[in-house]
Design a protein around this motif. Sequence first.
Motif, PDB file in Angstrom:
ATOM      1  N   ARG A  93      36.731  25.972  42.536  1.00  0.00           N
ATOM      2  CA  ARG A  93      36.395  26.207  41.129  1.00  0.00           C
ATOM      3  C   ARG A  93      36.001  27.651  40.847  1.00  0.00           C
ATOM      4  O   ARG A  93      36.213  28.135  39.743  1.00  0.00           O
ATOM      5  N   TRP A  94      35.441  28.337  41.805  1.00  0.00           N
ATOM      6  CA  TRP A  94      35.014  29.717  41.577  1.00  0.00           C
ATOM      7  C   TRP A  94      36.180  30.696  41.552  1.00  0.00           C
ATOM      8  O   TRP A  94      36.045  31.827  41.099  1.00  0.00           O
ATOM      9  N   GLY A  96      39.103  30.779  39.864  1.00  0.00           N
ATOM     10  CA  GLY A  96      39.598  31.173  38.537  1.00  0.00           C
ATOM     11  C   GLY A  96      38.761  32.281  37.916  1.00  0.00           C
ATOM     12  O   GLY A  96      39.297  33.336  37.539  1.00  0.00           O
ATOM     13  N   PRO A  97      37.429  32.072  37.811  1.00  0.00           N
ATOM     14  CA  PRO A  97      36.603  33.166  37.277  1.00  0.00           C
ATOM     15  C   PRO A  97      36.642  34.433  38.143  1.00  0.00           C
ATOM     16  O   PRO A  97      36.645  35.547  37.610  1.00  0.00           O
ATOM     17  N   VAL A 100      39.817  36.288  37.215  1.00  0.00           N
ATOM     18  CA  VAL A 100      39.695  36.965  35.919  1.00  0.00           C
ATOM     19  C   VAL A 100      38.828  38.219  36.044  1.00  0.00           C
ATOM     20  O   VAL A 100      39.204  39.300  35.588  1.00  0.00           O
ATOM     21  N   TRP A 101      37.675  38.084  36.681  1.00  0.00           N
ATOM     22  CA  TRP A 101      36.755  39.223  36.776  1.00  0.00           C
ATOM     23  C   TRP A 101      37.269  40.319  37.699  1.00  0.00           C
ATOM     24  O   TRP A 101      37.038  41.505  37.448  1.00  0.00           O
TER      25      TRP A 101
END
Length: 191
Positions: A93-94, A96-97, A100-101
């Motif tokens: 889950r981590w 994806g963010p 992006v970052w």
Amino acid sequence: MSAENTLPGPGTRSATPALAIVVAVLIGAAVAVALGVYGKAHDPRFFSINVAGFSSPTAVKSWLATLAAALAVFQFGSALAMYGKIPGIGSPRWLGPAHVWSGRLAVVATVPVAVHCLYALGFQDYEPRVLWHSLLGCFFYGAFVTKMLLLTRKGLPGWALPLAGGLVLTGLIGIWLTSALWFFQNNGIIL
């Protein structure tokens, strides 16, 4: 249902996917050309601001470009994992963010480099490496704008975003190869 509820809003599809791709590519190409024209027409100032702790503006640029390239490589790997293209590796889950970052940070790292290149040096073509660097710099920002515009569109073909991301990565790695790598090879790994 009222008519106002059927109008397309932000983030909805208001054009065909093909038209959205063409418009995004044309805008990205316009950005790339505008940067190149500005860089060539602009009278270079041959100065920039140095950052404390670094030996020169070129060292700052080389390290920021290296940071951006490393983040872009992470972007590539995380995209492969998110699309399920790496056998045996899932997509936590981590991821994806983090994807992006890492992209945002990579672009932020390129901004001072691009400003220096455009303002202090302009579009240069006095040798093949420098010409390729100038062309790739313009290409990178054009591809980046194209990708950002495509990210806001729904219903695109499955190849559109990976292709745009691959072009951004290609541009950035090309910039790194024609600048930071060259700097490190000629000056050593210095701050």
